[in-house]
Design a protein around this motif. Structure first.
Motif, mmCIF file in Angstrom:
data_model
loop_
_atom_site.group_PDB
_atom_site.id
_atom_site.type_symbol
_atom_site.label_atom_id
_atom_site.label_comp_id
_atom_site.label_asym_id
_atom_site.label_seq_id
_atom_site.Cartn_x
_atom_site.Cartn_y
_atom_site.Cartn_z
ATOM 1 N N SER A 136 0.821 -1.204 0.000
ATOM 2 C CA SER A 136 0.000 0.000 0.000
ATOM 3 C C SER A 136 0.861 1.262 0.000
ATOM 4 O O SER A 136 1.925 1.297 0.609
ATOM 5 C CB SER A 136 -0.913 -0.006 1.233
ATOM 6 O OG SER A 136 -1.592 1.216 1.364
ATOM 7 N N LYS A 137 0.388 2.288 -0.663
ATOM 8 C CA LYS A 137 1.069 3.580 -0.667
ATOM 9 C C LYS A 137 0.649 4.448 0.512
ATOM 10 O O LYS A 137 1.271 5.468 0.780
ATOM 11 C CB LYS A 137 0.777 4.321 -1.979
ATOM 12 C CG LYS A 137 1.329 3.600 -3.216
ATOM 13 C CD LYS A 137 0.989 4.360 -4.482
ATOM 14 C CE LYS A 137 1.541 3.651 -5.714
ATOM 15 N NZ LYS A 137 1.202 4.348 -6.969
ATOM 16 N N ILE A 138 -0.404 4.030 1.215
ATOM 17 C CA ILE A 138 -0.920 4.846 2.315
ATOM 18 C C ILE A 138 -0.883 4.118 3.652
ATOM 19 O O ILE A 138 -1.144 4.713 4.684
ATOM 20 C CB ILE A 138 -2.365 5.310 2.033
ATOM 21 C CG1 ILE A 138 -3.289 4.102 1.853
ATOM 22 C CG2 ILE A 138 -2.407 6.194 0.814
ATOM 23 C CD1 ILE A 138 -4.746 4.472 1.718
ATOM 24 N N ARG A 139 -0.563 2.815 3.650
ATOM 25 C CA ARG A 139 -0.503 2.042 4.887
ATOM 26 C C ARG A 139 0.843 1.340 4.986
ATOM 27 O O ARG A 139 1.395 0.906 3.975
ATOM 28 C CB ARG A 139 -1.636 1.002 4.932
ATOM 29 C CG ARG A 139 -3.018 1.594 5.109
ATOM 30 C CD ARG A 139 -4.092 0.519 5.090
ATOM 31 N NE ARG A 139 -4.298 -0.021 3.755
ATOM 32 C CZ ARG A 139 -5.156 0.476 2.873
ATOM 33 N NH1 ARG A 139 -5.875 1.534 3.180
ATOM 34 N NH2 ARG A 139 -5.296 -0.071 1.678
ATOM 35 N N ASP A 140 1.364 1.201 6.218
ATOM 36 C CA ASP A 140 2.625 0.497 6.410
ATOM 37 C C ASP A 140 2.477 -0.993 6.138
ATOM 38 O O ASP A 140 3.387 -1.638 5.634
ATOM 39 C CB ASP A 140 3.142 0.711 7.841
ATOM 40 C CG ASP A 140 3.665 2.114 8.065
ATOM 41 O OD1 ASP A 140 4.050 2.765 7.066
ATOM 42 O OD2 ASP A 140 3.685 2.572 9.217
ATOM 43 N N TRP A 141 1.328 -1.554 6.497
ATOM 44 C CA TRP A 141 1.093 -2.985 6.306
ATOM 45 C C TRP A 141 0.559 -3.233 4.894
ATOM 46 O O TRP A 141 -0.292 -2.489 4.398
ATOM 47 C CB TRP A 141 0.104 -3.513 7.332
ATOM 48 C CG TRP A 141 0.645 -3.579 8.728
ATOM 49 C CD1 TRP A 141 1.100 -2.523 9.480
ATOM 50 C CD2 TRP A 141 0.806 -4.738 9.545
ATOM 51 N NE1 TRP A 141 1.527 -2.957 10.708
ATOM 52 C CE2 TRP A 141 1.354 -4.316 10.781
ATOM 53 C CE3 TRP A 141 0.528 -6.086 9.362
ATOM 54 C CZ2 TRP A 141 1.631 -5.200 11.815
ATOM 55 C CZ3 TRP A 141 0.796 -6.965 10.399
ATOM 56 C CH2 TRP A 141 1.350 -6.533 11.607
ATOM 57 N N ALA A 142 1.053 -4.291 4.281
ATOM 58 C CA ALA A 142 0.594 -4.643 2.940
ATOM 59 C C ALA A 142 -0.863 -5.096 2.989
ATOM 60 O O ALA A 142 -1.349 -5.624 3.995
ATOM 61 C CB ALA A 142 1.468 -5.757 2.363
ATOM 62 N N ASP A 143 -1.572 -4.879 1.889
ATOM 63 C CA ASP A 143 -2.925 -5.403 1.740
ATOM 64 C C ASP A 143 -2.853 -6.844 1.232
ATOM 65 O O ASP A 143 -1.902 -7.224 0.543
ATOM 66 C CB ASP A 143 -3.731 -4.566 0.743
ATOM 67 C CG ASP A 143 -3.864 -3.110 1.161
ATOM 68 O OD1 ASP A 143 -3.603 -2.810 2.346
ATOM 69 O OD2 ASP A 143 -4.220 -2.279 0.308
ATOM 70 N N PHE A 144 -3.863 -7.646 1.547
ATOM 71 C CA PHE A 144 -3.971 -8.999 1.018
ATOM 72 C C PHE A 144 -5.086 -9.039 -0.034
ATOM 73 O O PHE A 144 -6.120 -8.380 0.115
ATOM 74 C CB PHE A 144 -4.297 -10.010 2.121
ATOM 75 C CG PHE A 144 -3.086 -10.555 2.812
ATOM 76 C CD1 PHE A 144 -2.477 -11.718 2.371
ATOM 77 C CD2 PHE A 144 -2.549 -9.911 3.907
ATOM 78 C CE1 PHE A 144 -1.355 -12.235 3.001
ATOM 79 C CE2 PHE A 144 -1.429 -10.401 4.548
ATOM 80 C CZ PHE A 144 -0.827 -11.573 4.094
ATOM 81 N N VAL A 145 -4.853 -9.794 -1.089
ATOM 82 C CA VAL A 145 -5.887 -10.087 -2.072
ATOM 83 C C VAL A 145 -6.158 -11.583 -1.973
ATOM 84 O O VAL A 145 -5.281 -12.407 -2.263
ATOM 85 C CB VAL A 145 -5.451 -9.710 -3.496
ATOM 86 C CG1 VAL A 145 -6.529 -10.092 -4.504
ATOM 87 C CG2 VAL A 145 -5.148 -8.222 -3.583
ATOM 88 N N ILE A 146 -7.372 -11.956 -1.550
ATOM 89 C CA ILE A 146 -7.716 -13.352 -1.296
ATOM 90 C C ILE A 146 -9.030 -13.679 -1.987
ATOM 91 O O ILE A 146 -10.062 -13.085 -1.674
ATOM 92 C CB ILE A 146 -7.821 -13.623 0.217
ATOM 93 C CG1 ILE A 146 -6.485 -13.312 0.910
ATOM 94 C CG2 ILE A 146 -8.225 -15.070 0.470
ATOM 95 C CD1 ILE A 146 -6.540 -13.411 2.412
ATOM 96 N N ASN A 147 -8.949 -14.601 -2.943
ATOM 97 C CA ASN A 147 -10.139 -14.994 -3.710
ATOM 98 C C ASN A 147 -10.875 -13.782 -4.274
ATOM 99 O O ASN A 147 -12.104 -13.696 -4.243
ATOM 100 C CB ASN A 147 -11.091 -15.833 -2.861
ATOM 101 C CG ASN A 147 -10.516 -17.179 -2.462
ATOM 102 O OD1 ASN A 147 -10.751 -17.665 -1.370
ATOM 103 N ND2 ASN A 147 -9.734 -17.797 -3.331
ATOM 104 N N GLY A 148 -10.095 -12.809 -4.766
ATOM 105 C CA GLY A 148 -10.675 -11.644 -5.413
ATOM 106 C C GLY A 148 -11.102 -10.536 -4.475
ATOM 107 O O GLY A 148 -11.531 -9.474 -4.927
ATOM 108 N N LYS A 149 -10.989 -10.747 -3.165
ATOM 109 C CA LYS A 149 -11.354 -9.718 -2.195
ATOM 110 C C LYS A 149 -10.096 -9.100 -1.598
ATOM 111 O O LYS A 149 -9.113 -9.791 -1.355
ATOM 112 C CB LYS A 149 -12.218 -10.305 -1.079
ATOM 113 C CG LYS A 149 -13.555 -10.831 -1.561
ATOM 114 C CD LYS A 149 -14.368 -11.381 -0.401
ATOM 115 C CE LYS A 149 -15.713 -11.898 -0.877
ATOM 116 N NZ LYS A 149 -16.512 -12.457 0.252
ATOM 117 N N ARG A 150 -10.139 -7.816 -1.347
ATOM 118 C CA ARG A 150 -8.985 -7.105 -0.792
ATOM 119 C C ARG A 150 -9.183 -6.871 0.692
ATOM 120 O O ARG A 150 -10.207 -6.337 1.121
ATOM 121 C CB ARG A 150 -8.788 -5.774 -1.516
ATOM 122 C CG ARG A 150 -7.496 -5.049 -1.132
ATOM 123 C CD ARG A 150 -7.057 -4.161 -2.257
ATOM 124 N NE ARG A 150 -5.902 -3.344 -1.924
ATOM 125 C CZ ARG A 150 -5.146 -2.729 -2.826
ATOM 126 N NH1 ARG A 150 -5.423 -2.870 -4.118
ATOM 127 N NH2 ARG A 150 -4.122 -1.987 -2.462
#
Length: 465
Positions: A172-186
């Motif tokens: 993420s450009k706005i969060r320190d923690w990465a986002d997860f993409v799981i079965n098409g959902k973020r």
């Protein structure tokens, strides 16, 4: 005959080259590392083939490559964390499927420079109408799982786990923690865990606010907290809900009671306490209290954090004697403030690795005030806190909070500064310094986040006349 000898030599050469490639491509050997961070990842698998070739963190989804065979030590950590349920599965208590397959991947999820363990647990026990496996993030410290972050159940093709495209991360450009993409959902990090990005703002506010409380006698003061990875100070209700009394009371109702708080002193975790509903108090001043159970031991000073992480990842060492080595830093401050002739008095020095880089910083509590006898200004007295850190092999010192009294004044209450807590209050692995400034009829708590040699004031709470 010459042709036969040539072909024999060529064949032997091909075998030797092939063996050499097998050795150097062994993931457990080629990617073995010992990071300087204490949360060691013992081994890494080869980088994901779907990663952007530039190696830069960008907004593209990086599909994770899991392995059912590599990461033997990391897999053992995961097994140990889930040992009870895995034992029940293997004993047949959860059905006929007695095998738990554990796929392991590793990525730096929280942007601290150290890879976390990501594991898939596959067994019918974890299956439902919406999933065939369980997924979670594991932060390893001191040879065990320090923190487990469960993610949503997933559907994934376990027969092709190394090249799957159902579980990915986006930096993420706005969060320190990465986002997860799981079965098409973020899924995005909300300060305590991962939530579906599509949830409305109200749900995210309710789930992501992590309150911080300061126990006093039979109740605790709500001093602030974390909201969407941002620090929220004592006036959080005005910041989040507007300035009207109606808005503030409405927000109070979101802390419904039953929240679990971990209480910490300066050098240990005291235990888990259950919070009650927030109550608006009047006098002295306006503040918000939170009842809690069980009762805190009388005279024990603590800070309570409603987070599932270990807020004391590194234990501070308190030194009250043999502090002469820090007197020069104190004398430098006194001279600069016009009190150069006043002797340096050090109440205590506290050593701790604030940012987890393996180097300890030192907090120096300097004061010549006898607060038990006199709470008003006396000539040439002082109370201040210095942070000393090692930069490029040299000790660098700067003042975090300070008060000086060059003249006697019976009407001027002194501010007496101490360091009651050093905790990781927001779960980022770095520890914040909490100072307490006491005066005749009140006190204030101040949280400081250390960032590149600067003390950033992130939370303040005051109570008194």
């Amino acid at each position: 005959m010459k042709k036969l000898i040539f072909m024999t030599i060529l064949y032997a050469f091909i075998i030797l080259v092939g063996c050499d490639k097998q050795i150097t491509n062994n993931p457990d050997q080629q990617y073995s590392q010992t990071p300087t961070d204490k949360r060691e990842l013992i081994s890494e698998s080869p980088s994901n083939q779907n990663q952007d070739s530039s190696g830069d963190k960008n907004s593209e989804t990086k599909w994770l490559s899991f392995s059912f065979e590599n990461f033997k030590k990391e897999r053992q950590f995961v097994k140990e964390h889930h040992k009870d349920e895995i034992r029940d599965i293997e004993d047949g208590k959860m059905g006929n499927d007695k095998v738990v397959n554990i796929g392991i991947a590793s990525e730096d999820i929280n942007n601290d420079g150290v890879r976390e363990v990501i594991a898939i647990l596959s067994n019918r026990y974890y299956s439902s109408s919406q999933a065939n496996a369980a997924l979670g993030v594991y932060i390893i410290n001191n040879e065990k799982v320090e923190r487990y972050i469960p993610l949503t159940g997933i559907f994934v093709d376990t027969s092709n786990i190394e090249k799957q495209s159902e579980i990915g991360i986006v930096y993420s450009k706005i969060r320190d923690w990465a986002d997860f993409v799981i079965n098409g959902k973020r899924l995005v990090w909300d300060g305590t865990g991962y939530v579906n990005e599509s949830k409305n703002q109200k749900d995210n506010v309710e789930k992501s606010f992590v309150p911080i409380i300061y126990p006093m006698n039979t109740c605790a003061a709500l001093v602030g907290g974390i909201q969407d990875n941002k620090w929220i100070s004592a006036d959080l209700f005005e910041q989040l809900s507007g300035n009207s009394e109606t808005d503030k009371r409405e927000f109070c109702q979101r802390i419904v009671g039953g929240e679990k708080y971990k209480f910490y002193s300066i050098d240990k975790e005291i235990g888990e306490f259950e919070g009650q509903k927030v109550v608006e108090e009047n006098g002295p001043g306006e503040w918000f209290s939170v009842g809690y159970t069980p009762t805190l031991e009388n005279g024990l000073e603590a800070i309570g954090i409603c987070g599932d992480w270990n807020a004391l990842p590194r234990i501070p060492t308190i030194q009250k004697e043999n502090t002469e080595q820090y007197e020069s830093a104190v004398n430098d401050v006194l001279t600069d403030r016009g009190l150069g002739s006043v002797p340096a008095v050090i109440k205590q020095a506290i050593s701790v690795d604030l940012d987890g880089n393996g180097t300890e910083e030192v907090l120096i509590n300097a004061t010549n005030i006898d607060y038990s006898k006199n709470k008003f200004a006396e000539e040439n007295t002082y109370s201040f806190i210095i942070l000393q850190e090692n930069v490029g092999g040299k000790d660098k010192s700067f003042v975090i909070t300070e008060n000086y009294y060059k003249e006697t004044n019976e009407n001027e209450p002194v501010l007496y500064n101490t360091v009651p807590f050093i905790v990781d209050a927001n779960g980022d692995g770095k520890m914040e310094v909490v100072t307490k400034s006491e005066y005749y009829e009140g006190f204030s708590l101040n949280f400081y986040e250390m960032n590149n040699g600067e003390a950033l004031h992130v939370i303040t709470f005051g109570l008194g006349a």
